[in-house]
Design an enzyme around this catalytic site. Sequence first.
Site, mmCIF file in Angstrom:
data_model
loop_
_atom_site.group_PDB
_atom_site.id
_atom_site.type_symbol
_atom_site.label_atom_id
_atom_site.label_comp_id
_atom_site.label_asym_id
_atom_site.label_seq_id
_atom_site.Cartn_x
_atom_site.Cartn_y
_atom_site.Cartn_z
ATOM 1 N N HIS A 144 -1.619 1.829 9.197
ATOM 2 C CA HIS A 144 -1.614 1.057 7.948
ATOM 3 C C HIS A 144 -2.856 1.415 7.128
ATOM 4 C CE1 HIS A 144 -0.822 -2.298 5.267
ATOM 5 N NE2 HIS A 144 -2.104 -2.629 5.377
ATOM 6 N N ASP A 152 2.461 -6.072 10.014
ATOM 7 C CA ASP A 152 1.118 -5.509 10.245
ATOM 8 C C ASP A 152 0.206 -6.481 10.980
ATOM 9 O OD1 ASP A 152 1.903 -3.167 8.882
ATOM 10 O OD2 ASP A 152 1.393 -4.064 6.954
#
Length: 274
Positions: free
Chosen positions: A178, A214
């Site tokens: 990410h 995430d």
Amino acid sequence: MCRRDRRIRCSPCLRAGPPGRFRRRGPPGERAVVAAQPSPSRRSPRPDDRPDDRSNSPAQPGGSREVARIVVLVSGSGTNLQALLDAIDGRGAEEYGARIVAVGADRHGAAGLERAERAGLPTFVCRVPDFASRAEWDRALTERTAAYEPDLVVSAGFMKIVGEEFLARFGGRFINTHPALLPSFPGAHGVRDALAYGVKVTGCTVHFVDDGVDTGPIIAQGVVEVRDEDDADGGAALHERIKEVERRLLADVVGRLARNGYRIEGRKVRLGHG
Ligand code: GRF
């Protein structure tokens, strides 16, 4: 590579962890894969679960070394995939500890698929609109991925949230990268959101995927400074600087997970040494 030789090793220090944290998949004598589980409650029991009863000592110099199988999922340009390919090429799969066995995408024409094809790898595409429901797409993605029997699955710029079935199958061995320092700025616009917030440093996070967006346990992070001029292009140059760090981090982390094993203890990821 003989199928029964594949495994992810866990180092002796990791073997000292709580019983049942590592498992071996596949019939005895055929396959020894040692991988961490996210948590007992997250995972459906499978008939082939059994305690690890095989030695996980490192391969001897000169001996043939087993490597982990990786499926990489992409949506875009695939430069993170390329970093993995280059790292494996550069060191050789045996020394790196893993090889990519297939690349999947959620759309046709992703440049990452072309990179895979150039590397001679099998590819597959699983598009959400081709299925009646998101759950059916998730089941198909799970099956297409599972067909390559990966030990690790890497989401390298794969812009889809996977569902329950995928996580039940690959939880604890599904890695994402990410472009922000989680837990700040999760979601699809991590670079832009960090820039808009006015942070002075941002970066990238390699983490295991759980059922949040995430939110899974963090494996490693890299830091990148934000510059005043980054506002001028909406974060494009910042994202490129992040990706430079991200590619190195991902290639390093995946190799270390594959070579040395790991354990997930709640939110903490313990990497083996070796
Ligand atoms: C990476 O920054 C990744 O973190 C984000 O999308 C980018 C993918 O880049 N989700 P690439 O396709 O690997 O070049």
